[in-house]
Design a protein around this motif. Structure first.
Motif, PDB file in Angstrom:
ATOM      1  N   ALA A   1       0.818  -1.216   0.000  1.00  0.00           N
ATOM      2  CA  ALA A   1       0.000   0.000   0.000  1.00  0.00           C
ATOM      3  C   ALA A   1       0.847   1.258   0.000  1.00  0.00           C
TER       4      ALA A   1
ATOM      5  N   VAL B   1       1.821   1.208  -4.063  1.00  0.00           N
ATOM      6  CA  VAL B   1       0.791   1.024  -5.094  1.00  0.00           C
ATOM      7  C   VAL B   1      -0.454   1.788  -4.661  1.00  0.00           C
ATOM      8  N   ASP B   2      -0.908   2.727  -5.503  1.00  0.00           N
ATOM      9  CA  ASP B   2      -2.084   3.506  -5.122  1.00  0.00           C
ATOM     10  C   ASP B   2      -3.360   2.765  -5.484  1.00  0.00           C
ATOM     11  N   GLU B   3      -4.498   3.387  -5.223  1.00  0.00           N
ATOM     12  CA  GLU B   3      -5.782   2.704  -5.391  1.00  0.00           C
ATOM     13  C   GLU B   3      -6.197   2.555  -6.854  1.00  0.00           C
TER      14      GLU B   3
ATOM     15  N   GLN C   1      -2.871  -3.125   2.092  1.00  0.00           N
ATOM     16  CA  GLN C   1      -2.989  -3.453   0.679  1.00  0.00           C
ATOM     17  C   GLN C   1      -3.790  -2.361  -0.055  1.00  0.00           C
ATOM     18  N   PRO C   2      -3.546  -2.155  -1.350  1.00  0.00           N
ATOM     19  CA  PRO C   2      -4.354  -1.224  -2.148  1.00  0.00           C
ATOM     20  C   PRO C   2      -5.696  -1.872  -2.500  1.00  0.00           C
TER      21      PRO C   2
ATOM     22  N   LYS D   1      -8.796  -0.985  -3.015  1.00  0.00           N
ATOM     23  CA  LYS D   1      -9.680  -0.508  -4.082  1.00  0.00           C
ATOM     24  C   LYS D   1      -9.224  -1.044  -5.434  1.00  0.00           C
ATOM     25  N   TRP D   2      -7.918  -1.014  -5.679  1.00  0.00           N
ATOM     26  CA  TRP D   2      -7.406  -1.515  -6.953  1.00  0.00           C
ATOM     27  C   TRP D   2      -7.603  -3.023  -7.061  1.00  0.00           C
TER      28      TRP D   2
ATOM     29  N   TRP E   1       3.144  -6.747  -9.049  1.00  0.00           N
ATOM     30  CA  TRP E   1       3.630  -6.026  -7.883  1.00  0.00           C
ATOM     31  C   TRP E   1       5.025  -6.488  -7.483  1.00  0.00           C
TER      32      TRP E   1
ATOM     33  N   ASP F   1      -7.820  -1.712   5.059  1.00  0.00           N
ATOM     34  CA  ASP F   1      -6.850  -2.018   4.015  1.00  0.00           C
ATOM     35  C   ASP F   1      -6.514  -3.500   3.948  1.00  0.00           C
TER      36      ASP F   1
END
Length: 737
Positions: free
Chosen positions: A94, A97-99, A133-134, A136-137, A478, A530
């Motif tokens: 997180a 890596v963005d959402e 963790q991101p 939303k993505w 990732w 998250d």
């Protein structure tokens, strides 16, 4: 576990000082405290290790990357005392890596380069974890997919319809003079600005989507130049979609499609303009074009085919004198299928004395919810049956369930019905079949059972295989990006973090992995926010195998020598006495399972050791005993052994957590002895070729505002960066002196 690393900066004046001043601060005890002078005689921690006996041992510190990258006090302290650094948060997913799935590694690469240039190793934390963790993505990657539908086959949903008799037309006209003749608007175009506003926009707010206008119109003759415009407002921002209408003589229905309406209050404008024809408009309809709703069936029965060796949790048999037992699959069903046999008693008191349950332990049904059910069935003689709504099997709710109760014959029959859960069945989890309607002793058989939820819409969930495939790609993307950013300089990693749940043992006594549903020690603190549980989708085996394979592939692809890469599985409570090190034993068992494919290799075990020094002697001895046992189990595993996150609080004899300001000298020295014990036991028990090292998680005591053990004496240095007795205990453990 979300942990804030505790290194508190001094004031601006101290931070502006030179490195020599910093050295004088953190390389001695507080000169204002009597009895702390001896601490100045100790070497930096990394120099306390006897390299002749422990050549591979790393003295590590967890640190915030941004603090280190300033190259000020924290940088100097870390480089002086430690030969390995871990950044607590900067290398977690997180943080990078963005959402929207965009990845950025600027802080990571700066940290690695600064440490490498200072001659200090970096340990990677962490590649695969369920927290930070991101979300939303990741969840967007596995959202329901749009149904692939022919655009011309879209379903028409009427938005509005107007005829003269309806109101009449709420029209506004420019450039022509309409009249009403025989229930239609009748007019003759008179010029370029002839416009007929059929629907005023104020009453027709449209949602985004595709639309169709159906115009019922009679023309005195064929004509060109007639247009229909759908217009959202006026001016430069207006959406104006115009379509030409090839007008034919006589009465016709004209259909004009308007894809891509952005939404808003629209006017529908007929523009006869210079058409040389008399037009009569009797009706206009506006439709939204949508993909047809699709019926989606989701089977809530996981082993409807009754395969031997697979869970039979969905089936419960209640025979007289036997209690409730899972159904036992046997051969003999239709087309070679397995089936379940239930034998009723003779001369029952009630029709429900023998029952069979179709049970969905993970699905609670709501009153009014649609379902579909199917199964094969027969009996040793003709017999009726009854069906009821139950909560748990035996938890009666309502006397009627299925729309038609099965009537058994001696031949296999197929049952398939759709229905709605009765209102009285709200909250049910099981259908009960009462099998003592026939008063004789009868053998009943059921096979190939399926109980579906029914939903409808224009989207359909991805299959488990599609979700697994997509998230395997995401994990590889990732890990590959992180390995590229590290350029092969980071050679040791927590490849998987905190996978073991700490409970819910299987038949071999091995604790389950953590999941978003099911057993979670201490409640549901790690769900939501998250948290994203990869193992929910990749499976307990492939979750770890995928991470390991990806790490090894990308490490080598970025210039790393494969034999240099060491991958650890890191977890907490491995030293716990309440389960007799059960979590560690489970982790070791899981490692064997993950490696059973003959390809996956896990190099080491990391134990977090967020421990406390207990002033109650009995409690303290129990804790020490299980720390020793933990190191013995780790050594026996044959894996590299690392203490990954060591810090220590203080608990008094009454069981109360003691804050830093309240620690007595006696207690402080007891903590120092406990540090010495932990470090000494590691070096005593772990063979030199299995030693990786010990990472101190908190350099300084925690500020009261800290999110991790706030206000507790967890550091080897105090908040002003003076050495503490605990520093001496750690150093004595390293040196054996």
């Amino acid at each position: 576990m979300k942990k804030q690393l505790i290194i508190t900066a001094l004031g601006a004046m101290l931070l502006a000082s030179c490195a020599d001043t910093w050295d004088r601060v953190y390389e001695g005890g507080n000169p204002q405290k009597e009895g702390y002078e001896y601490l100045a005689d100790y070497a930096p921690l990394k120099e306390c290790v006897d390299r002749s006996k422990n050549p591979n041992f790393k003295v590590a510190l967890a640190i915030e990357a941004n603090d280190y990258n300033k190259q000020e006090l924290v940088y100097a302290l870390a480089n002086s005392n430690f030969n390995e650094l871990v950044t607590g948060n900067a290398m977690k997913m997180a943080s990078c890596v963005d959402e929207n799935g965009n990845m950025s590694f600027g802080t990571v690469t700066e940290f690695i380069n600064n440490a490498t240039n200072a001659g200090v190793d970096v340990y990677g934390h962490t590649l695969a974890w369920h927290s930070q963790q991101p979300v939303k993505w990741l969840t967007s990657l596995i959202k329901d997919k749009e149904m692939q539908v022919d655009p011309d086959a879209k379903m028409e949903t009427l938005v509005t319809s107007k005829t003269y008799q309806d109101g009449p037309f709420p029209f506004y006209v420019m450039g022509c003079a309409p009249d009403v003749i025989n229930g239609a608007i009748h007019f003759v175009p008179t010029g370029d600005w002839s416009q007929f506003f059929i629907f005023p926009g104020g009453e027709n707010s449209l949602k985004e989507g595709d639309y169709l206008v159906r115009l019922y119109m009679t023309s005195s003759k064929a004509a060109d130049g007639v247009q229909l415009t759908v217009q959202n407002g006026w001016g430069g921002d207006a959406q104006n979609i115009t379509a030409a209408i090839p007008v034919e003589e006589g009465e016709q229905i004209y259909e004009i499609k308007y894809p891509g309406i952005v939404g808003g209050n629209y006017d529908v404008i007929l523009k006869p303009q210079t058409a040389d024809a008399i037009l009569d408009v009797s009706k206009i309809e506006f439709y939204k074009l949508e993909a047809p709703a699709v019926e989606i069936l989701t089977d809530q029965v996981t082993n409807g085919s009754m395969e031997v060796g697979q869970p039979m949790d969905n089936f419960v048999v209640r025979e007289a004198g036997k209690g409730d037992v899972p159904g036992n699959p046997i051969a003999g069903g239709p087309d070679g299928k397995n089936c379940i046999k239930i034998t009723s008693i003779a001369n029952p008191a009630n029709s429900w004395d023998t029952q069979f349950f179709i049970y969905t332990p993970d699905k609670t049904w709501a009153g009014g919810e649609e379902y579909k059910i199917s199964f094969w069935y027969k009996a040793s003689e003709a017999a009726g049956s009854e069906t009821q709504c139950h909560g748990e099997p035996g938890g009666y709710k309502h006397w009627a369930m299925l729309p038609e109760n099965p009537t058994f014959t001696t031949e296999w029959q197929y049952y398939e019905k759709k229905g709605t859960i009765p209102a009285e069945g709200d909250g049910m989890k099981a259908i009960a079949f009462n099998l003592n309607v026939n008063k004789n002793k009868v053998d009943y058989y059921f096979a190939d059972i399926h109980w579906y939820t029914i939903t409808s819409g224009n989207t359909i969930p991805l299959t488990p295989e599609e979700k697994k495939d997509t998230l395997t790609w995401a994990m590889d993307k990732w890990i590959g990006a992180m390995m590229t950013a590290c350029e092969g300089k980071v050679k040791a990693w927590d490849v998987v973090n905190e996978a073991i749940s700490g409970g819910n043992p299987d038949s071999e006594g091995v604790f389950a992995l953590q999941h978003s549903e099911g057993y979670k020690p201490g409640g549901t603190w790690d769900v939501g926010g998250d948290a994203f549980y990869w193992q929910d989708y990749l499976g307990d085996l492939d979750y770890v195998r995928t991470a390991v394979a990806s790490a090894r592939k990308h490490f080598e692809a970025n210039g790393g020598t494969p034999s240099d890469l060491k991958l650890f599985v890191n977890d907490y409570n491995l030293e716990s006495d309440w389960d007799n090190n059960g979590k560690l034993k489970s982790l070791i068992a899981w490692i064997k399972r993950w490696e059973a494919d003959g390809v996956t290799k896990i190099d080491g075990i990391g134990t977090q050791m967020h421990i406390s020094c207990y002033m109650n002697p009995q409690t303290q001895e129990s804790k020490k005993k299980h720390i020793t046992q933990m190191f013995e189990l780790m050594a026996a595993s044959g894996k590299l052994c690392r203490v990954s996150e060591l810090d220590m609080g203080l608990v008094d004899a009454a069981g109360n957590t003691v804050k830093t300001a309240d620690v007595t000298e006696e207690q402080h020295k007891a903590m120092a002895e406990m540090y010495k014990f932990v470090v000494s036991e590691y070096l005593r028990i772990i063979p030199a070729d299995q030693q990786w090292g010990i990472c101190q998680w908190c350099a300084t005591d925690a500020p009261a505002s800290s999110g991790w053990r706030g206000g507790e004496p967890v550091g080897l240095w105090d908040s002003n960066y003076y050495r503490k007795h605990t520093y001496a205990g750690f150093a004595d453990g390293l040196s054996g002196k």
